[in-house]
Design a protein around this motif. Structure first.
Motif, PDB file in Angstrom:
ATOM      1  N   ALA A  86       1.220  -1.768   0.252  1.00  0.00           N
ATOM      2  CA  ALA A  86      -0.076   0.464   0.184  1.00  0.00           C
ATOM      3  C   ALA A  86       0.727   1.307  -0.216  1.00  0.00           C
ATOM      4  O   ALA A  86       0.545   2.247  -0.680  1.00  0.00           O
ATOM      5  N   ALA A  87       2.103   1.303   0.828  1.00  0.00           N
ATOM      6  CA  ALA A  87       2.763   2.171   0.881  1.00  0.00           C
ATOM      7  C   ALA A  87       3.964   2.759  -0.498  1.00  0.00           C
ATOM      8  O   ALA A  87       3.679   3.880  -0.953  1.00  0.00           O
ATOM      9  N   ARG A  88       3.622   1.329  -2.109  1.00  0.00           N
ATOM     10  CA  ARG A  88       3.630   2.472  -2.836  1.00  0.00           C
ATOM     11  C   ARG A  88       3.082   2.722  -4.218  1.00  0.00           C
ATOM     12  O   ARG A  88       2.795   2.974  -4.157  1.00  0.00           O
ATOM     13  N   ARG A  89       1.490   3.151  -2.990  1.00  0.00           N
ATOM     14  CA  ARG A  89       0.404   3.576  -3.825  1.00  0.00           C
ATOM     15  C   ARG A  89      -0.203   4.832  -2.688  1.00  0.00           C
ATOM     16  O   ARG A  89      -1.093   5.224  -3.882  1.00  0.00           O
ATOM     17  N   ALA A  90       0.034   4.974  -1.796  1.00  0.00           N
ATOM     18  CA  ALA A  90      -0.883   6.154  -1.075  1.00  0.00           C
ATOM     19  C   ALA A  90       0.628   7.372  -0.698  1.00  0.00           C
ATOM     20  O   ALA A  90       1.623   6.111  -0.083  1.00  0.00           O
ATOM     21  N   ALA A  91       0.277   8.029  -0.292  1.00  0.00           N
ATOM     22  CA  ALA A  91       1.640   9.165   0.746  1.00  0.00           C
ATOM     23  C   ALA A  91       1.136   8.946   1.702  1.00  0.00           C
ATOM     24  O   ALA A  91       0.248   9.016   2.276  1.00  0.00           O
ATOM     25  N   LEU A  92       2.438   9.150   2.189  1.00  0.00           N
ATOM     26  CA  LEU A  92       1.955   8.379   3.667  1.00  0.00           C
ATOM     27  C   LEU A  92       2.881   8.843   4.456  1.00  0.00           C
ATOM     28  O   LEU A  92       4.579  10.007   4.110  1.00  0.00           O
ATOM     29  N   ALA A  93       2.778   9.651   5.906  1.00  0.00           N
ATOM     30  CA  ALA A  93       3.960  10.131   6.552  1.00  0.00           C
ATOM     31  C   ALA A  93       4.967   9.126   7.448  1.00  0.00           C
ATOM     32  O   ALA A  93       5.939   9.881   7.389  1.00  0.00           O
ATOM     33  N   GLY A  94       4.416   8.311   7.288  1.00  0.00           N
ATOM     34  CA  GLY A  94       5.935   7.470   7.837  1.00  0.00           C
ATOM     35  C   GLY A  94       4.587   6.480   7.802  1.00  0.00           C
ATOM     36  O   GLY A  94       3.646   5.688   7.638  1.00  0.00           O
ATOM     37  N   LEU A  95       6.055   4.886   7.420  1.00  0.00           N
ATOM     38  CA  LEU A  95       5.627   3.439   8.277  1.00  0.00           C
ATOM     39  C   LEU A  95       6.139   2.193   8.827  1.00  0.00           C
ATOM     40  O   LEU A  95       7.430   2.189   8.835  1.00  0.00           O
TER      41      LEU A  95
END
Length: 253
Positions: A86-95
């Motif tokens: 999902a992190a490759r598909r949506a902008a995130l603040a952190g993972l």
């Protein structure tokens, strides 16, 4: 208010974070604990049949993209792999990845992991149905450090899992579509991988290799096993995660 989306692992539901979410709420996060597709308590037991890891990832990415601001995405075990995709598909603040299943191309590092992958393949190379949870294995390897009453309460809430998703996760080398590949390069968001040093579901060596593959920080937890968000010592995992978010992601305010 920054949201933190917590993604559960195989055979589970958002209930897995009932205790773990509290320190994050106290720190000012909006805590979201969605059930993966087909994992809700009211879902039909066959609702996960034919569901792919790419379906789970698309659902979580859609949830993240629909929030007011990029959230922190946290995943446990197979949910950790969903979070990577999902992190490759949506902008995130952190993972944040707790005992994550490794992505395509990261090999297992222990005999237990290899045996599990072999056992899954023996179920059926072409199965796309729903797998019934093996409660004995969950008690022995995933929930092994839980107090007996809490362990049995968790076992009673387990749900069937998609055979396709499990196979894509554990037998990625047999998947010509490379469903669980996270692509080249490090993650675009700051990333933390946490691993219990006694974990035999996804060993510390495998978790470290996953962290290296993702360009992530790595933190081992001495004495801990696989159920990092609920077994004794979970508070230290939450504190470590919050400290890392403050230092590396500069949240919460």
């Amino acid at each position: 208010m920054t949201a933190i989306v917590m993604v559960h692992g195989a055979f589970c539901g958002g209930w897995a974070f009932e205790r773990f979410g509290a320190p994050f709420e106290a720190a000012g996060f909006e805590v979201l604990t969605p059930d993966l597709r087909g994992h809700g308590a009211r879902d039909d037991l066959n609702a996960v049949s034919g569901v792919s890891m790419s379906d789970y990832a698309a659902d979580i990415a859609r949830l993240c993209a629909g929030l007011d601001a990029p959230p922190v995405l946290l995943g446990h075990s197979m949910g950790g792999l969903v979070a990577q995709l999902a992190a490759r598909r949506a902008a995130l603040a952190g993972l944040v990845l707790l005992a994550p299943s490794p992505p395509w191309g990261v090999a297992h590092s222990s005999l237990e992991e290899a045996a599990t992958a072999f056992g899954v393949q023996m179920l059926s190379a072409f199965s796309s149905g729903a797998l019934t949870p093996d409660r004995g294995l969950m008690r022995t390897y995933s929930l092994d450090r839980m107090p007996a009453d809490e362990r049995e309460a968790a076992v009673a809430r387990l749900r069937p899992e998609s055979a396709q998703a499990v196979r894509e996760t554990l037998n990625w080398w047999l998947d010509p579509f490379m469903t669980t590949s996270v692509g080249p390069g490090p993650m675009s968001a700051p990333t933390l991988v946490v691993s219990g040093e006694r974990d035999v579901v996804h060993s510390t060596a495998t978790a470290r290799a996953t962290a290296e593959r993702l360009g992530a920080s790595f933190r081992p937890m001495p004495g801990m096993s696989h159920w990092l968000m609920g077994e004794p010592g979970w508070e230290a995992v939450a504190d470590l995660t919050l400290a890392w978010l403050t230092a590396e992601v500069c949240i919460p305010a």
